[in-house]
Design a protein around this motif. Structure first.
Motif, PDB file in Angstrom:
ATOM      1  N   ASN A 191       0.810  -1.226   0.000  1.00  0.00           N
ATOM      2  CA  ASN A 191       0.000   0.000   0.000  1.00  0.00           C
ATOM      3  C   ASN A 191       0.840   1.271   0.000  1.00  0.00           C
ATOM      4  OD1 ASN A 191      -2.570  -1.295   0.058  1.00  0.00           O
ATOM      5  ND2 ASN A 191      -2.318  -1.704   2.243  1.00  0.00           N
ATOM      6  N   GLN A 192       2.010   1.239   0.639  1.00  0.00           N
ATOM      7  CA  GLN A 192       2.788   2.459   0.789  1.00  0.00           C
ATOM      8  C   GLN A 192       3.980   2.558  -0.155  1.00  0.00           C
ATOM      9  OE1 GLN A 192       3.822   3.147   4.912  1.00  0.00           O
ATOM     10  NE2 GLN A 192       1.698   3.057   5.589  1.00  0.00           N
ATOM     11  N   ILE A 193       4.361   1.443  -0.778  1.00  0.00           N
ATOM     12  CA  ILE A 193       5.515   1.476  -1.685  1.00  0.00           C
ATOM     13  C   ILE A 193       5.115   1.088  -3.099  1.00  0.00           C
ATOM     14  CG2 ILE A 193       7.784   0.496  -2.175  1.00  0.00           C
ATOM     15  CD1 ILE A 193       8.224   0.142   0.799  1.00  0.00           C
ATOM     16  N   ILE A 194       4.469  -0.064  -3.259  1.00  0.00           N
ATOM     17  CA  ILE A 194       4.143  -0.562  -4.593  1.00  0.00           C
ATOM     18  C   ILE A 194       3.090   0.298  -5.279  1.00  0.00           C
ATOM     19  CG2 ILE A 194       3.274  -2.521  -5.913  1.00  0.00           C
ATOM     20  CD1 ILE A 194       6.061  -2.914  -4.765  1.00  0.00           C
ATOM     21  N   LEU A 195       2.027   0.654  -4.558  1.00  0.00           N
ATOM     22  CA  LEU A 195       0.966   1.456  -5.179  1.00  0.00           C
ATOM     23  C   LEU A 195       1.466   2.813  -5.679  1.00  0.00           C
ATOM     24  CD1 LEU A 195      -2.270   0.795  -3.065  1.00  0.00           C
ATOM     25  CD2 LEU A 195      -1.686  -0.030  -5.345  1.00  0.00           C
ATOM     26  N   PRO A 196       2.276   3.553  -4.896  1.00  0.00           N
ATOM     27  CA  PRO A 196       2.818   4.805  -5.446  1.00  0.00           C
ATOM     28  C   PRO A 196       3.705   4.585  -6.669  1.00  0.00           C
ATOM     29  CG  PRO A 196       2.975   4.810  -3.056  1.00  0.00           C
ATOM     30  CD  PRO A 196       2.554   3.432  -3.445  1.00  0.00           C
ATOM     31  N   ILE A 197       4.461   3.484  -6.683  1.00  0.00           N
ATOM     32  CA  ILE A 197       5.289   3.178  -7.842  1.00  0.00           C
ATOM     33  C   ILE A 197       4.416   2.918  -9.073  1.00  0.00           C
ATOM     34  CG2 ILE A 197       6.843   1.436  -8.831  1.00  0.00           C
ATOM     35  CD1 ILE A 197       8.116   1.137  -6.096  1.00  0.00           C
ATOM     36  N   LEU A 198       3.282   2.282  -8.852  1.00  0.00           N
ATOM     37  CA  LEU A 198       2.375   1.919  -9.945  1.00  0.00           C
ATOM     38  C   LEU A 198       1.418   3.044 -10.329  1.00  0.00           C
ATOM     39  CD1 LEU A 198       1.396  -1.751  -9.021  1.00  0.00           C
ATOM     40  CD2 LEU A 198       2.597  -1.002 -11.081  1.00  0.00           C
ATOM     41  N   LYS A 199       1.618   4.229  -9.813  1.00  0.00           N
ATOM     42  CA  LYS A 199       0.678   5.320 -10.048  1.00  0.00           C
ATOM     43  C   LYS A 199       0.377   5.565 -11.534  1.00  0.00           C
ATOM     44  CE  LYS A 199      -0.120  10.181  -8.877  1.00  0.00           C
ATOM     45  NZ  LYS A 199       0.453  11.383  -8.200  1.00  0.00           N
ATOM     46  N   PRO A 200       1.377   5.644 -12.420  1.00  0.00           N
ATOM     47  CA  PRO A 200       1.053   5.842 -13.849  1.00  0.00           C
ATOM     48  C   PRO A 200       0.233   4.705 -14.448  1.00  0.00           C
ATOM     49  CG  PRO A 200       3.351   6.374 -13.423  1.00  0.00           C
ATOM     50  CD  PRO A 200       2.832   5.701 -12.193  1.00  0.00           C
ATOM     51  N   ALA A 201       0.598   3.463 -14.095  1.00  0.00           N
ATOM     52  CA  ALA A 201      -0.140   2.317 -14.618  1.00  0.00           C
ATOM     53  C   ALA A 201      -1.552   2.282 -14.058  1.00  0.00           C
ATOM     54  CB  ALA A 201       0.593   1.021 -14.269  1.00  0.00           C
ATOM     55  N   ILE A 202      -1.701   2.639 -12.800  1.00  0.00           N
ATOM     56  CA  ILE A 202      -3.028   2.672 -12.189  1.00  0.00           C
ATOM     57  C   ILE A 202      -3.902   3.721 -12.858  1.00  0.00           C
ATOM     58  CG2 ILE A 202      -4.254   3.307 -10.075  1.00  0.00           C
ATOM     59  CD1 ILE A 202      -2.050   1.920  -8.498  1.00  0.00           C
ATOM     60  N   ALA A 203      -3.327   4.903 -13.112  1.00  0.00           N
ATOM     61  CA  ALA A 203      -4.092   5.962 -13.781  1.00  0.00           C
ATOM     62  C   ALA A 203      -4.521   5.530 -15.172  1.00  0.00           C
ATOM     63  CB  ALA A 203      -3.251   7.234 -13.856  1.00  0.00           C
ATOM     64  N   THR A 204      -3.628   4.852 -15.875  1.00  0.00           N
ATOM     65  CA  THR A 204      -3.949   4.389 -17.228  1.00  0.00           C
ATOM     66  C   THR A 204      -5.089   3.386 -17.218  1.00  0.00           C
ATOM     67  OG1 THR A 204      -1.634   4.688 -17.874  1.00  0.00           O
ATOM     68  CG2 THR A 204      -3.000   3.312 -19.302  1.00  0.00           C
ATOM     69  N   GLN A 205      -4.969   2.364 -16.385  1.00  0.00           N
ATOM     70  CA  GLN A 205      -5.999   1.342 -16.335  1.00  0.00           C
ATOM     71  C   GLN A 205      -7.294   1.859 -15.713  1.00  0.00           C
ATOM     72  OE1 GLN A 205      -5.926  -1.647 -17.838  1.00  0.00           O
ATOM     73  NE2 GLN A 205      -4.013  -0.841 -18.652  1.00  0.00           N
ATOM     74  N   ALA A 206      -7.188   2.861 -14.848  1.00  0.00           N
ATOM     75  CA  ALA A 206      -8.390   3.421 -14.231  1.00  0.00           C
ATOM     76  C   ALA A 206      -9.288   4.072 -15.278  1.00  0.00           C
ATOM     77  CB  ALA A 206      -8.005   4.434 -13.154  1.00  0.00           C
ATOM     78  N   ILE A 207      -8.697   4.825 -16.196  1.00  0.00           N
ATOM     79  CA  ILE A 207      -9.523   5.490 -17.200  1.00  0.00           C
ATOM     80  C   ILE A 207     -10.107   4.484 -18.167  1.00  0.00           C
ATOM     81  CG2 ILE A 207      -7.613   5.971 -18.789  1.00  0.00           C
ATOM     82  CD1 ILE A 207     -10.677   8.209 -18.055  1.00  0.00           C
ATOM     83  N   PHE A 208      -9.357   3.431 -18.494  1.00  0.00           N
ATOM     84  CA  PHE A 208      -9.900   2.394 -19.377  1.00  0.00           C
ATOM     85  C   PHE A 208     -11.050   1.649 -18.687  1.00  0.00           C
ATOM     86  CE2 PHE A 208      -5.510   2.072 -21.535  1.00  0.00           C
ATOM     87  CZ  PHE A 208      -5.851   3.113 -22.395  1.00  0.00           C
ATOM     88  N   ALA A 209     -10.852   1.280 -17.415  1.00  0.00           N
ATOM     89  CA  ALA A 209     -11.895   0.578 -16.665  1.00  0.00           C
ATOM     90  C   ALA A 209     -13.111   1.471 -16.465  1.00  0.00           C
ATOM     91  CB  ALA A 209     -11.347   0.116 -15.310  1.00  0.00           C
ATOM     92  N   MET A 210     -12.864   2.743 -16.211  1.00  0.00           N
ATOM     93  CA  MET A 210     -13.954   3.679 -16.004  1.00  0.00           C
ATOM     94  C   MET A 210     -14.795   3.837 -17.267  1.00  0.00           C
ATOM     95  SD  MET A 210     -13.686   7.633 -14.732  1.00  0.00           S
ATOM     96  CE  MET A 210     -12.630   7.116 -13.381  1.00  0.00           C
ATOM     97  N   ALA A 211     -14.128   4.002 -18.400  1.00  0.00           N
ATOM     98  CA  ALA A 211     -14.855   4.162 -19.663  1.00  0.00           C
ATOM     99  C   ALA A 211     -15.645   2.907 -20.005  1.00  0.00           C
ATOM    100  CB  ALA A 211     -13.875   4.495 -20.783  1.00  0.00           C
ATOM    101  N   SER A 212     -15.040   1.744 -19.777  1.00  0.00           N
ATOM    102  CA  SER A 212     -15.718   0.492 -20.086  1.00  0.00           C
ATOM    103  C   SER A 212     -16.956   0.294 -19.217  1.00  0.00           C
ATOM    104  CB  SER A 212     -14.750  -0.683 -19.894  1.00  0.00           C
ATOM    105  OG  SER A 212     -15.399  -1.914 -20.092  1.00  0.00           O
ATOM    106  N   SER A 213     -16.829   0.564 -17.921  1.00  0.00           N
ATOM    107  CA  SER A 213     -17.954   0.385 -17.009  1.00  0.00           C
ATOM    108  C   SER A 213     -19.030   1.436 -17.240  1.00  0.00           C
ATOM    109  CB  SER A 213     -17.458   0.456 -15.561  1.00  0.00           C
ATOM    110  OG  SER A 213     -18.525   0.351 -14.652  1.00  0.00           O
ATOM    111  N   TRP A 214     -18.618   2.671 -17.458  1.00  0.00           N
ATOM    112  CA  TRP A 214     -19.581   3.775 -17.624  1.00  0.00           C
ATOM    113  C   TRP A 214     -20.410   3.613 -18.894  1.00  0.00           C
ATOM    114  CZ3 TRP A 214     -21.023   7.659 -14.409  1.00  0.00           C
ATOM    115  CH2 TRP A 214     -21.733   8.723 -14.958  1.00  0.00           C
ATOM    116  N   ASN A 215     -19.795   3.104 -19.946  1.00  0.00           N
ATOM    117  CA  ASN A 215     -20.475   2.993 -21.235  1.00  0.00           C
ATOM    118  C   ASN A 215     -21.134   1.638 -21.475  1.00  0.00           C
ATOM    119  OD1 ASN A 215     -19.713   5.620 -22.057  1.00  0.00           O
ATOM    120  ND2 ASN A 215     -17.692   4.875 -22.671  1.00  0.00           N
ATOM    121  N   ASP A 216     -20.988   0.713 -20.536  1.00  0.00           N
ATOM    122  CA  ASP A 216     -21.549  -0.623 -20.733  1.00  0.00           C
ATOM    123  C   ASP A 216     -23.072  -0.562 -20.784  1.00  0.00           C
ATOM    124  OD1 ASP A 216     -21.928  -3.315 -20.956  1.00  0.00           O
ATOM    125  OD2 ASP A 216     -21.541  -3.754 -18.841  1.00  0.00           O
TER     126      ASP A 216
END
Length: 278
Positions: A191-216
């Motif tokens: 939670n305190q080391i890996i997640l901050p490191i993954l911030k760019p990847a999380i942001a990328t997948q978040a918008i893809f997941a958000m668009a997919s769920s919102w438009n389903d």
């Protein structure tokens, strides 16, 4: 010396021409990608080239319609979509990051088989599993509930693979070992080391997941029969059939645009690094 000068001049000219081509193609692609939203914005404002002042009359009308929007049945679909989208996106990125961390950071039996299994799941079209998913939803009486669209987001092979590739490119074993020596537990490390490191990847997948769920709109049409549980895409279809205003369409577009603008920097960064790693 003269030949070097000619070569440098030729390289600069070619570089300049390449930049012009890249910029021109980029502008065209941006226009093509934004054309639906631009069309929607023009329709919303009522802009006409032959009568630009028409906007001054249309805008107050649209503002009034926006106020009326939040007192109609559409607002319930909007709230349902927000609940489903936010919950599914959070579960998607968190558990995908957790799985990617388990594959990257630990050595365990069947690790390679598990990784290959996730890759194989990516090759299966989602429509193939839809029939079985619908049957299970009705069997366990999960139809007409929002939870049926939230829980499956925990398992997202595409997000897991993307985050694993990103994490492998930035992973620091020494940093993790130092945290363990300092007494940090595994979940605290994540939670305190890996997640901050993954911030760019999380942001990328978040918008893809958000668009997919919102438009389903497919599964909600099949599984949601109660109007109080319908998501926004389903309600919009009913509105279109009844010939109602474009206000719901405009409101449904705005959250995705805001999310993209907020996360765009991280999206570009994550996609570039992921594509290079691939």
């Amino acid at each position: 010396m003269g030949e070097n000068g000619i070569n440098i001049s030729t390289v600069r000219k070619n570089d300049f021409r390449l930049k012009i081509i890249v910029y021109a193609v980029s502008i065209v692609l941006v226009f093509v990608a934004m054309s639906p939203f631009i069309t929607l914005l023009i329709e919303f404002t009522g802009f006409r080239t032959d009568n630009p002042t028409r906007v001054l009359k249309i805008i107050p009308k649209r503002i009034k319609q926006l106020g009326e929007f939040f007192s109609t049945r559409v607002v319930l679909g909007f709230i349902n979509s927000v609940i489903v989208t936010v919950s599914s996106t959070i579960l998607n990125v968190y558990f995908s990051a957790l799985t990617a961390h388990a594959i990257t950071s630990y050595n365990w039996k069947l690790k390679k088989i598990f990784s290959n299994f996730i890759l194989a799941l990516m090759m299966i079209p989602s429509i193939v599993a839809t029939a079985g998913f619908v049957q299970l939803a009705y069997k366990f009486h999960l139809n007409n509930t929002l939870i049926v669209f939230i829980l499956p987001s925990i398992a997202s092979p595409v997000s897991v693979v993307f985050m694993r590739l990103y994490l492998e490119s930035v992973y620091s074993k020494e940093l993790i070992e130092s945290a363990r020596l300092d007494g940090a537990g595994e979940f605290r490390i994540f939670n305190q080391i890996i997640l901050p490191i993954l911030k760019p990847a999380i942001a990328t997948q978040a918008i893809f997941a958000m668009a997919s769920s919102w438009n389903d709109a497919f599964l909600p049409v099949v599984l949601l029969l109660k109007q109080t549980k319908m998501t926004l895409p389903v309600v919009l279809r009913l509105n279109y059939a009844l010939g109602e205003s474009i206000i719901p369409m405009f409101v449904s577009t705005v959250p995705l645009v805001i999310a993209f603008l907020f996360l765009s920097k991280h999206i570009v960064e994550g996609v570039q690094l992921g594509s290079v790693k691939m």
